[in-house]
Enzyme design. Structure first.
Site, PDB file in Angstrom:
ATOM      1  N   ASN A   1      -3.784   6.006  -0.451  1.00  0.00           N
ATOM      2  CA  ASN A   1      -3.222   6.198   0.884  1.00  0.00           C
ATOM      3  C   ASN A   1      -2.470   7.509   1.030  1.00  0.00           C
ATOM      4  O   ASN A   1      -2.310   8.006   2.146  1.00  0.00           O
ATOM      5  CB  ASN A   1      -2.333   5.014   1.250  1.00  0.00           C
ATOM      6  CG  ASN A   1      -3.159   3.806   1.650  1.00  0.00           C
ATOM      7  OD1 ASN A   1      -4.140   3.933   2.377  1.00  0.00           O
ATOM      8  ND2 ASN A   1      -2.798   2.638   1.163  1.00  0.00           N
TER       9      ASN A   1
ATOM     10  N   GLU B   1      -5.302  -0.162  -7.643  1.00  0.00           N
ATOM     11  CA  GLU B   1      -4.248   0.739  -8.118  1.00  0.00           C
ATOM     12  C   GLU B   1      -3.209  -0.084  -8.885  1.00  0.00           C
ATOM     13  O   GLU B   1      -2.721  -1.103  -8.391  1.00  0.00           O
ATOM     14  CB  GLU B   1      -3.573   1.453  -6.948  1.00  0.00           C
ATOM     15  CG  GLU B   1      -4.439   2.529  -6.321  1.00  0.00           C
ATOM     16  CD  GLU B   1      -3.749   3.248  -5.177  1.00  0.00           C
ATOM     17  OE1 GLU B   1      -3.897   4.476  -5.083  1.00  0.00           O
ATOM     18  OE2 GLU B   1      -3.072   2.589  -4.368  1.00  0.00           O
TER      19      GLU B   1
ATOM     20  N   SER C   1       0.812  -1.212   0.000  1.00  0.00           N
ATOM     21  CA  SER C   1       0.000   0.000   0.000  1.00  0.00           C
ATOM     22  C   SER C   1       0.845   1.261   0.000  1.00  0.00           C
ATOM     23  O   SER C   1       0.303   2.358  -0.057  1.00  0.00           O
ATOM     24  CB  SER C   1      -0.922   0.000   1.222  1.00  0.00           C
ATOM     25  OG  SER C   1      -0.175  -0.210   2.405  1.00  0.00           O
TER      26      SER C   1
ATOM     27  N   HIS D   1      -2.372  -3.020  -6.221  1.00  0.00           N
ATOM     28  CA  HIS D   1      -2.854  -2.694  -4.884  1.00  0.00           C
ATOM     29  C   HIS D   1      -4.371  -2.747  -4.807  1.00  0.00           C
ATOM     30  O   HIS D   1      -5.073  -1.886  -5.332  1.00  0.00           O
ATOM     31  CB  HIS D   1      -2.351  -1.303  -4.472  1.00  0.00           C
ATOM     32  CG  HIS D   1      -2.776  -0.910  -3.100  1.00  0.00           C
ATOM     33  ND1 HIS D   1      -3.121   0.380  -2.761  1.00  0.00           N
ATOM     34  CD2 HIS D   1      -2.957  -1.649  -1.964  1.00  0.00           C
ATOM     35  CE1 HIS D   1      -3.476   0.418  -1.489  1.00  0.00           C
ATOM     36  NE2 HIS D   1      -3.389  -0.791  -0.988  1.00  0.00           N
TER      37      HIS D   1
END
Length: 291
Positions: free
Chosen positions: A190, A152, A119, A140
């Site tokens: 994130n 992602e 992440s 991800h």
């Protein structure tokens, strides 16, 4: 390259969720973990989550049976070597991920694509520790994997176009949406989400609001489905802290400094739902704020 067989390293919440969606989409999946108990729990979790999808009318009983039949488990990492695609979904520690890729390397086919579900960690740096940086990407998934639609796709500096287009097709086959992201600390989701959670912890730390008032404010005032502290508990406070440290170290900006209270909770082993205590105490019937 057509992907038919998939190896997943790690039988935790993310690994089992990834195996679930791949098996349901028709891929043959092998899950690796060093713990037989973890592998058994992963199969049980996948079965329960498929049952939920049946109950909601998303899939049929036959779809569950077919998906479960496509999932194998192993404690021997080398058995993943013949896979077309390998997804590392181990703990969010770079040394652990590098060791996994190094152990896998002698057993891989030349055309195997390697990916990490990290992440936040640099894809370029992870890829550089393998023999195939051009066939390495970040893949991800969001948690919970069977529910969340986004994946992602992160290219390292050496990732070739064929690898990217292959994985783009894989994400489409899973019925999910790909968000291409550049290889900078924490990528897109994130990079935005974790500073918000960290700021919520600072708001608690500085006494601006209680756990309950902070979460209630963001749910009712910003229409978030889950408050930031509740979400942090769901993600895992150790994971939140690790990502904030990656942001702080990688971007060298004080705005990413992890809140000392977040560090303190992690030091106490209060990591959220997975340890039954975090910003809430989950040991009773109803979660109770711990501050």
């Amino acid at each position: 390259m057509e992907i038919r067989t998939v190896g997943v390293v790690g039988a935790g919440q993310m690994g089992s969720g990834i195996a679930h969606v791949f098996a349901l989409a028709g891929f043959d999946v092998t899950i690796h973990d060093i713990s037989l108990d973890a592998l058994a729990r992963a199969r049980e979790m996948i079965g329960c989550n498929l049952d939920r999808q049946i109950a909601r009318g998303k899939i049929a009983e036959a779809d569950k049976d077919a998906a479960m039949a496509r999932i194998a488990t192993t404690t021997t990492l080398s058995e993943l070597g013949p896979s077309d695609l390998i997804i590392e979904a181990a703990t969010e520690r770079e040394t652990v991920k590098i060791a996994i890729f190094e152990d896998l390397q002698p057993h891989l086919r030349p055309e195997t694509i390697l990916t990490s579900n990290t992440s936040s960690i640099s894809i370029t740096r992870l890829a550089s520790r393998t023999d195939r940086p051009e066939r390495f990407m970040g893949l991800h998934f969001m948690n919970p994997v069977p529910v969340m639609q986004l994946v992602e796709l992160i290219r390292g500096i050496a990732t070739d176009e064929a690898t990217y287009t292959t994985l783009l097709a894989v994400v489409e086959r899973l019925g999910k949406t790909a968000a291409p992201a550049e290889d900078f600390p924490a990528f897109i989701v994130n990079r935005i989400l974790m500073p918000m959670i960290n700021e919520a912890v600072y708001t608690l730390y500085e006494g601006v609001g209680s756990v309950q008032s902070i979460d209630q404010s963001m749910k009712l005032g910003a229409n978030h489905p889950m408050g930031p502290l509740e979400l942090a508990d769901f993600i895992g406070l150790d994971t939140c802290l690790a990502i904030m440290n990656v942001l702080h170290d990688g971007l060298a900006d004080t705005k990413y400094r992890p809140c000392p209270l977040l560090t303190k909770y992690v030091e106490a082993g209060w990591l959220g739902r997975k340890t039954q205590r975090g910003f809430y105490d989950y040991r009773g019937e109803i979660p109770v704020p711990t501050r």
